[in-house]
Design a protein around this motif. Sequence first.
Motif, PDB file in Angstrom:
ATOM      1  N   ALA A 139       0.814  -1.215   0.000  1.00  0.00           N
ATOM      2  CA  ALA A 139       0.000   0.000   0.000  1.00  0.00           C
ATOM      3  C   ALA A 139       0.847   1.265   0.000  1.00  0.00           C
ATOM      4  O   ALA A 139       0.562   2.224  -0.742  1.00  0.00           O
ATOM      5  N   PHE A 140       1.897   1.303   0.834  1.00  0.00           N
ATOM      6  CA  PHE A 140       2.676   2.544   0.909  1.00  0.00           C
ATOM      7  C   PHE A 140       4.165   2.324   1.164  1.00  0.00           C
ATOM      8  O   PHE A 140       4.892   3.249   1.525  1.00  0.00           O
ATOM      9  N   GLY A 141       4.635   1.088   0.979  1.00  0.00           N
ATOM     10  CA  GLY A 141       6.064   0.837   0.998  1.00  0.00           C
ATOM     11  C   GLY A 141       6.694   0.632   2.351  1.00  0.00           C
ATOM     12  O   GLY A 141       7.920   0.563   2.448  1.00  0.00           O
ATOM     13  N   GLY A 142       5.886   0.540   3.410  1.00  0.00           N
ATOM     14  CA  GLY A 142       6.467   0.416   4.741  1.00  0.00           C
ATOM     15  C   GLY A 142       6.880   1.779   5.257  1.00  0.00           C
ATOM     16  O   GLY A 142       6.161   2.785   5.074  1.00  0.00           O
ATOM     17  N   PHE A 143       8.020   1.869   5.903  1.00  0.00           N
ATOM     18  CA  PHE A 143       8.535   3.164   6.346  1.00  0.00           C
ATOM     19  C   PHE A 143       9.070   3.914   5.121  1.00  0.00           C
ATOM     20  O   PHE A 143       9.769   3.347   4.280  1.00  0.00           O
ATOM     21  N   ASP A 144       8.731   5.189   5.033  1.00  0.00           N
ATOM     22  CA  ASP A 144       9.073   5.995   3.862  1.00  0.00           C
ATOM     23  C   ASP A 144      10.570   6.303   3.872  1.00  0.00           C
ATOM     24  O   ASP A 144      11.075   7.023   4.745  1.00  0.00           O
ATOM     25  N   GLU A 145      11.269   5.792   2.873  1.00  0.00           N
ATOM     26  CA  GLU A 145      12.719   5.956   2.814  1.00  0.00           C
ATOM     27  C   GLU A 145      13.130   7.323   2.295  1.00  0.00           C
ATOM     28  O   GLU A 145      14.335   7.618   2.161  1.00  0.00           O
ATOM     29  N   GLY A 146      12.153   8.187   2.055  1.00  0.00           N
ATOM     30  CA  GLY A 146      12.455   9.571   1.722  1.00  0.00           C
ATOM     31  C   GLY A 146      12.945  10.374   2.911  1.00  0.00           C
ATOM     32  O   GLY A 146      13.487  11.471   2.753  1.00  0.00           O
ATOM     33  N   TYR A 147      12.725   9.838   4.127  1.00  0.00           N
ATOM     34  CA  TYR A 147      13.254  10.489   5.318  1.00  0.00           C
ATOM     35  C   TYR A 147      14.714  10.097   5.487  1.00  0.00           C
ATOM     36  O   TYR A 147      15.085   8.927   5.331  1.00  0.00           O
ATOM     37  N   THR A 148      15.560  11.054   5.798  1.00  0.00           N
ATOM     38  CA  THR A 148      16.985  10.803   5.935  1.00  0.00           C
ATOM     39  C   THR A 148      17.376  10.904   7.396  1.00  0.00           C
ATOM     40  O   THR A 148      16.874  11.772   8.130  1.00  0.00           O
ATOM     41  N   GLY A 149      18.268  10.014   7.829  1.00  0.00           N
ATOM     42  CA  GLY A 149      18.753  10.107   9.207  1.00  0.00           C
ATOM     43  C   GLY A 149      17.638   9.950  10.219  1.00  0.00           C
ATOM     44  O   GLY A 149      16.866   9.006  10.162  1.00  0.00           O
ATOM     45  N   TYR A 150      17.506  10.942  11.083  1.00  0.00           N
ATOM     46  CA  TYR A 150      16.701  10.798  12.298  1.00  0.00           C
ATOM     47  C   TYR A 150      15.482  11.695  12.260  1.00  0.00           C
ATOM     48  O   TYR A 150      15.572  12.874  11.928  1.00  0.00           O
ATOM     49  N   GLY A 151      14.308  11.128  12.637  1.00  0.00           N
ATOM     50  CA  GLY A 151      13.146  11.949  12.922  1.00  0.00           C
ATOM     51  C   GLY A 151      12.088  11.976  11.848  1.00  0.00           C
ATOM     52  O   GLY A 151      12.386  12.140  10.658  1.00  0.00           O
ATOM     53  N   GLY A 152      10.825  11.796  12.290  1.00  0.00           N
ATOM     54  CA  GLY A 152       9.678  11.991  11.420  1.00  0.00           C
ATOM     55  C   GLY A 152       9.143  10.755  10.753  1.00  0.00           C
ATOM     56  O   GLY A 152       7.964  10.684  10.400  1.00  0.00           O
ATOM     57  N   GLU A 153      10.007   9.721  10.559  1.00  0.00           N
ATOM     58  CA  GLU A 153       9.559   8.563   9.768  1.00  0.00           C
ATOM     59  C   GLU A 153       8.515   7.734  10.493  1.00  0.00           C
ATOM     60  O   GLU A 153       7.644   7.126   9.852  1.00  0.00           O
ATOM     61  N   ASP A 154       8.549   7.705  11.837  1.00  0.00           N
ATOM     62  CA  ASP A 154       7.546   6.900  12.533  1.00  0.00           C
ATOM     63  C   ASP A 154       6.193   7.611  12.561  1.00  0.00           C
ATOM     64  O   ASP A 154       5.137   6.975  12.433  1.00  0.00           O
ATOM     65  N   THR A 155       6.193   8.946  12.694  1.00  0.00           N
ATOM     66  CA  THR A 155       4.928   9.691  12.626  1.00  0.00           C
ATOM     67  C   THR A 155       4.317   9.569  11.234  1.00  0.00           C
ATOM     68  O   THR A 155       3.095   9.416  11.080  1.00  0.00           O
ATOM     69  N   ASP A 156       5.160   9.615  10.214  1.00  0.00           N
ATOM     70  CA  ASP A 156       4.690   9.420   8.842  1.00  0.00           C
ATOM     71  C   ASP A 156       4.082   8.032   8.673  1.00  0.00           C
ATOM     72  O   ASP A 156       3.034   7.869   8.031  1.00  0.00           O
ATOM     73  N   PHE A 157       4.736   7.021   9.241  1.00  0.00           N
ATOM     74  CA  PHE A 157       4.234   5.654   9.152  1.00  0.00           C
ATOM     75  C   PHE A 157       2.829   5.567   9.758  1.00  0.00           C
ATOM     76  O   PHE A 157       1.916   4.953   9.188  1.00  0.00           O
ATOM     77  N   ALA A 158       2.651   6.208  10.934  1.00  0.00           N
ATOM     78  CA  ALA A 158       1.343   6.177  11.585  1.00  0.00           C
ATOM     79  C   ALA A 158       0.285   6.884  10.740  1.00  0.00           C
ATOM     80  O   ALA A 158      -0.861   6.420  10.640  1.00  0.00           O
ATOM     81  N   ARG A 159       0.666   8.015  10.116  1.00  0.00           N
ATOM     82  CA  ARG A 159      -0.291   8.706   9.248  1.00  0.00           C
ATOM     83  C   ARG A 159      -0.719   7.813   8.083  1.00  0.00           C
ATOM     84  O   ARG A 159      -1.892   7.801   7.684  1.00  0.00           O
ATOM     85  N   ASN A 160       0.222   7.064   7.548  1.00  0.00           N
ATOM     86  CA  ASN A 160      -0.128   6.153   6.453  1.00  0.00           C
ATOM     87  C   ASN A 160      -1.027   5.015   6.922  1.00  0.00           C
ATOM     88  O   ASN A 160      -1.915   4.577   6.180  1.00  0.00           O
ATOM     89  N   LEU A 161      -0.785   4.521   8.131  1.00  0.00           N
ATOM     90  CA  LEU A 161      -1.679   3.494   8.676  1.00  0.00           C
ATOM     91  C   LEU A 161      -3.117   4.005   8.705  1.00  0.00           C
ATOM     92  O   LEU A 161      -4.055   3.327   8.261  1.00  0.00           O
ATOM     93  N   GLU A 162      -3.281   5.203   9.240  1.00  0.00           N
ATOM     94  CA  GLU A 162      -4.618   5.774   9.354  1.00  0.00           C
ATOM     95  C   GLU A 162      -5.220   6.033   7.970  1.00  0.00           C
ATOM     96  O   GLU A 162      -6.393   5.736   7.720  1.00  0.00           O
ATOM     97  N   LYS A 163      -4.413   6.575   7.069  1.00  0.00           N
ATOM     98  CA  LYS A 163      -4.895   6.881   5.721  1.00  0.00           C
ATOM     99  C   LYS A 163      -5.380   5.632   5.001  1.00  0.00           C
ATOM    100  O   LYS A 163      -6.384   5.674   4.263  1.00  0.00           O
ATOM    101  N   HIS A 164      -4.701   4.510   5.199  1.00  0.00           N
ATOM    102  CA  HIS A 164      -5.036   3.283   4.475  1.00  0.00           C
ATOM    103  C   HIS A 164      -5.945   2.351   5.274  1.00  0.00           C
ATOM    104  O   HIS A 164      -6.128   1.185   4.904  1.00  0.00           O
ATOM    105  N   GLY A 165      -6.515   2.851   6.363  1.00  0.00           N
ATOM    106  CA  GLY A 165      -7.513   2.083   7.107  1.00  0.00           C
ATOM    107  C   GLY A 165      -6.962   0.896   7.868  1.00  0.00           C
ATOM    108  O   GLY A 165      -7.665  -0.103   8.064  1.00  0.00           O
ATOM    109  N   ILE A 166      -5.713   0.979   8.312  1.00  0.00           N
ATOM    110  CA  ILE A 166      -5.109  -0.108   9.084  1.00  0.00           C
ATOM    111  C   ILE A 166      -5.208   0.239  10.562  1.00  0.00           C
ATOM    112  O   ILE A 166      -4.728   1.290  11.002  1.00  0.00           O
TER     113      ILE A 166
END
Length: 581
Positions: free
Chosen positions: A486-513
């Motif tokens: 659906a969205f590739g898991g954790f978004d590898e567009g984030y570099t280094g530290y910060g933001g990728e887990d909040t993004d992951f949660a937003r994608n969960l909600e967006k895709h009804g998981i």
Amino acid sequence: MSRTIGIYAHHHGSGHIHRCREIQRELRALGYDAVLLSTDPRADVVLPDDSGGGPEPTARATLHYAPYGNAGLRQRFAAIAGWIAAADPAAFFVDVSVEVAAFVRLTGVPVATIAMPGVRDDAPHQLAYRQADAIVAAWPSWVGLPRHLRPHAARVHAVGGISRLTRASTERDPSHVLVMAGNGGSTWDEGDWEAVQRACPGHRFTFLTGGSRVDDPTELLSGAGVAVIAGGQNSIADVAATGTPAVVLPQPRPYAEQAASARVLEEAGLAVVAEEFPPARQWPELLQRAGELRADWSRWETFGAARRAAEAIAGVARGAGGPATAVLSLADAGRARHLANQVSLLPPGVEHITAALSAPAELARAVPGSRVVAAPSRNLAAARNRAAREALDRGAEVLVFLDADCVASGELLTLYAEALARHPDAVVAGPVTYMEPGELRTTDPAPHPARPNPPAGTTEAAEDYNLFWSLSFAVTAATWRRIAEAFGGFDEGYTGYGGEDTDFARNLEKHGIDLRWVGGAHAFHQWHPVSSPPWEHLDDILANAAYFRSKWGQWPMEGWLREFEKAGAIALVDGTWQRTG
């Protein structure tokens, strides 16, 4: 697979063996060779008697009955071990003994046990419940789970009252009172009943007590206007199966079990309950109330209860062992000691996979208990995705993501697996406790207050996905594949530290998981030096915050950004956070 199932029936009273015989009959109908073991002479395998007693029976409150020097006890367990060695059972149902349940489990046989009402929060009962693959509760599905069973809720099967009786066609006589007493003793005596009979001249009484008990009370129960019973589980199931109006006089029993059952009946309007033996003058009104109650005993769910119990036990025989689980982490050599603690405190046999952010060979030498794979880069999102792919390739059915700084409590893996068994399409996450410098423990949690902390054994649906934390969470393999597609898991567009887990949660909600919080699935975060705000990650945070905003229209990590701004390190210029120097 073995088609043999052992059944242990406690020998006090007749209720345990009657209940076990009903379950045995249904297991045989399901195609299993079910064998009943008990000290009771009616058992298929009669065990030696261990009633001689002896000193230190509770083993310092860790067991209920294991006295020193009891030859019968040794012979009893030797007989059970001999039968297991010869029969090679696929599962064993215990009704009821902590010691037998633990002993059978120690032989490597999956165990199902019976749930008992009352106050069972002591260590021995909790040991039996924690070890069991299934817990059969012989009460209806609508009864609230007692506090002592709540941590084990995922494995409790409320099957209904188990009775060997069915309603006979006998016409019910409103004036006939049937008095039934169990073998455990009662608070009434013959003189009490003589006074009651004098006070109730319009009623005739039949007593099934002591030597007057009958093997099959079906006709008597089906024809009685009122049955007077204690609060034992089998007596309740028998009056429910025959639809007999009842007065319940709960008797003093270990762990207050009859009092607990009587409260359920009274609150449900199924029986008239008297906590103490009423004076003779009150009995005419008491019997009248019971006869007019018109209780719907079908609510006790006795029809099919033994079959439902057998199916739960057969499920243990078919599926013991749980899903293949892999614990996934990511680390570099600087976190080797923390990671080694994580691996060493996991249960033996659990697969551990580390995605190395750098120096994979060095990390593999430092933590030989983990399968170390090289991450594509120092990108945290890419490393988590790499670890997940490795776990899937190796056949994992449950993926537990655990930050390298965290160690798992003893219940974390089990509670995650149980939560995912109930909610296989969800992502589940537990609370995290931060430890002090030098601390290393897996008990006595004090969870971070910013995250939900439901009661142990329960799950709660997340209302705020922004509270997701990648420190500790789990998914089934199927759900991870769905996420990756659906969205590739954790978004590898984030570099280094910060933001990728909040993004992951937003994608969960967006895709009804679904995201669910799991009570009791505690992780413990090991101390390490930190800066607040994290100055060493400033450039990563600025880049990742801008990337997050481009996707979601909001700034993440606002608390840190404001602290950096307050310190004069960054400023909001033309709608973008930038360094000031």
